[in-house]
Design a protein around this motif. Structure first.
Motif, short mmCIF file in Angstrom:
data_model
loop_
_atom_site.label_atom_id
_atom_site.label_comp_id
_atom_site.label_asym_id
_atom_site.label_seq_id
_atom_site.Cartn_x
_atom_site.Cartn_y
_atom_site.Cartn_z
N UNK A 50 0.83 -1.21 0.00
CA UNK A 50 0.00 0.00 0.00
C UNK A 50 0.87 1.26 0.00
N UNK A 51 2.03 1.21 0.63
CA UNK A 51 2.94 2.36 0.60
C UNK A 51 3.35 2.65 -0.83
N UNK A 52 3.73 1.61 -1.54
CA UNK A 52 4.15 1.75 -2.93
C UNK A 52 3.00 2.30 -3.79
N UNK A 53 1.80 1.80 -3.56
CA UNK A 53 0.64 2.26 -4.33
C UNK A 53 0.31 3.72 -4.00
N UNK A 54 0.38 4.08 -2.73
CA UNK A 54 0.01 5.44 -2.32
C UNK A 54 0.93 6.49 -2.91
N UNK A 55 2.19 6.12 -3.16
CA UNK A 55 3.13 7.09 -3.72
C UNK A 55 2.72 7.53 -5.12
N UNK A 56 2.01 6.67 -5.84
CA UNK A 56 1.67 7.00 -7.23
C UNK A 56 0.18 7.19 -7.47
N UNK A 57 -0.64 7.01 -6.43
CA UNK A 57 -2.08 7.15 -6.62
C UNK A 57 -2.67 8.10 -5.58
N UNK A 58 -2.87 9.36 -5.96
CA UNK A 58 -3.38 10.35 -5.01
C UNK A 58 -4.83 10.11 -4.58
N UNK A 59 -5.51 9.15 -5.21
CA UNK A 59 -6.87 8.83 -4.78
C UNK A 59 -6.89 8.17 -3.41
N UNK A 60 -5.76 7.60 -2.98
CA UNK A 60 -5.67 7.04 -1.63
C UNK A 60 -5.50 8.20 -0.66
N UNK A 61 -6.54 8.46 0.10
CA UNK A 61 -6.60 9.68 0.92
C UNK A 61 -6.01 9.51 2.32
N UNK A 62 -5.99 8.28 2.83
CA UNK A 62 -5.43 7.99 4.15
C UNK A 62 -4.88 6.57 4.09
N UNK A 63 -3.68 6.38 4.61
CA UNK A 63 -3.00 5.10 4.45
C UNK A 63 -2.67 4.55 5.83
N UNK A 64 -3.06 3.30 6.07
CA UNK A 64 -2.75 2.61 7.33
C UNK A 64 -2.18 1.24 7.00
N UNK A 65 -1.21 0.83 7.80
CA UNK A 65 -0.63 -0.50 7.67
C UNK A 65 -0.67 -1.18 9.03
N UNK A 66 -0.77 -2.50 9.00
CA UNK A 66 -0.71 -3.31 10.21
C UNK A 66 0.24 -4.46 9.93
#
Length: 187
Positions: free
Chosen positions: A2-18
Motif C-alpha cells: 500500500x505504501x508503494x501504491x500510495x506514492x503513485x495514486x493520489x486517490x488514496x486519501x489515508x494510508x494505514x498499515x498493520x
C-alpha cells in the motif's frame, strides 16, 4: 504494497498499515540486516541458474515461505502457528499444501529490486498510520517507514503483540484507532 501504491495514486486519501513488511529489504538484507552482500550475490546467482533450469523444463525450486514443522526458529514458528494450523491455514483448490505460501526462487528474488519506502515522503500531506507489535520481528519495517515519511504520520506500537498476532487476535488489533483514523481523514 500500500505504501508503494500510495506514492503513485493520489486517490488514496489515508494510508494505514498493520504488521507491515518491506519485502524488498527483507529479501535484500534479511531481518535486522542479517544477510551479507556475499549471501545476496549467491542467491542471485542461484536464481539466475534456476531460471535456465526452468526454461529447459527442469524442476521448480521453492524458497522461504512458511515451514512445515516447528523448528525452534521464533519467526518461522510464529508463521507456522498461523499458516500451518487451522488458525489461518488455507490451501486453494488445486494447490499443494507443500508450496502454499512458498514462493519460487526465481520469483522471490525479484523483490530485491522492490524499494517501497523510497520517496515515501511524497505521500504527504495525506496521513499515514503505521501499526506494529512491540514484539514483532517486522517492527523494523514500520519504524523505518516512520523515520522516512513526512508528516502527518503516526507509529502505533501494540504492547505484547508479535507480527502474526495482529492478523487475528482481535483483542490486540486497535480497531478503535483504525476507525477513528479513517473516519477523521475520509470525509
Amino acid at each position: 504494497f500500500v505504501i508503494s501504491a500510495a506514492k503513485i495514486d493520489p486517490r488514496l486519501k489515508a494510508i494505514a498499515t498493520v504488521s507491515m513488511y518491506d519485502m524488498g529489504a527483507a529479501n535484500r538484507n534479511g531481518l535486522k540486516h542479517g544477510m551479507t552482500l556475499q549471501q545476496r550475490q549467491q542467491i542471485l546467482r542461484q536464481a539466475a541458474n534456476q531460471r535456465y533450469v526452468e526454461f529447459q523444463g527442469g524442476e521448480t525450486l521453492y524458497t522461504g515461505g512458511t515451514q512445515h514443522s516447528l523448528t525452534g526458529d521464533p519467526v518461522g514458528d510464529e508463521f507456522y502457528d498461523f499458516y500451518r494450523t487451522p488458525r489461518g491455514e488455507v490451501t486453494p483448490a488445486g494447490a499443494s499444501s507443500q508450496t502454499t505460501t512458498r514462493p519460487t526462487l526465481t520469483s522471490n528474488v525479484k523483490f530485491m529490486n522492490f524499494y517501497p519506502f523510497n520517496d515515501i515522503e511524497t505521500i504527504s500531506p495525506r496521513p499515514l498510520l503505521l501499526i506494529t507489535g512491540a514484539d514483532a520481528h517486522s517492527r523494523e519495517f514500520s519504524e523505518d517507514a516512520y523515520q522516512r515519511a513526512a508528516e502527518p504520520k503516526q507509529l502505533l506500537v501494540i504492547p505484547n503483540a508479535g507480527h502474526v498476532d495482529l492478523y487475528d487476535r482481535v483483542e490486540l488489533i486497535p480497531f478503535d484507532t483504525l476507525t477513528t483514523f479513517f473516519q477523521s481523514h475520509l470525509q
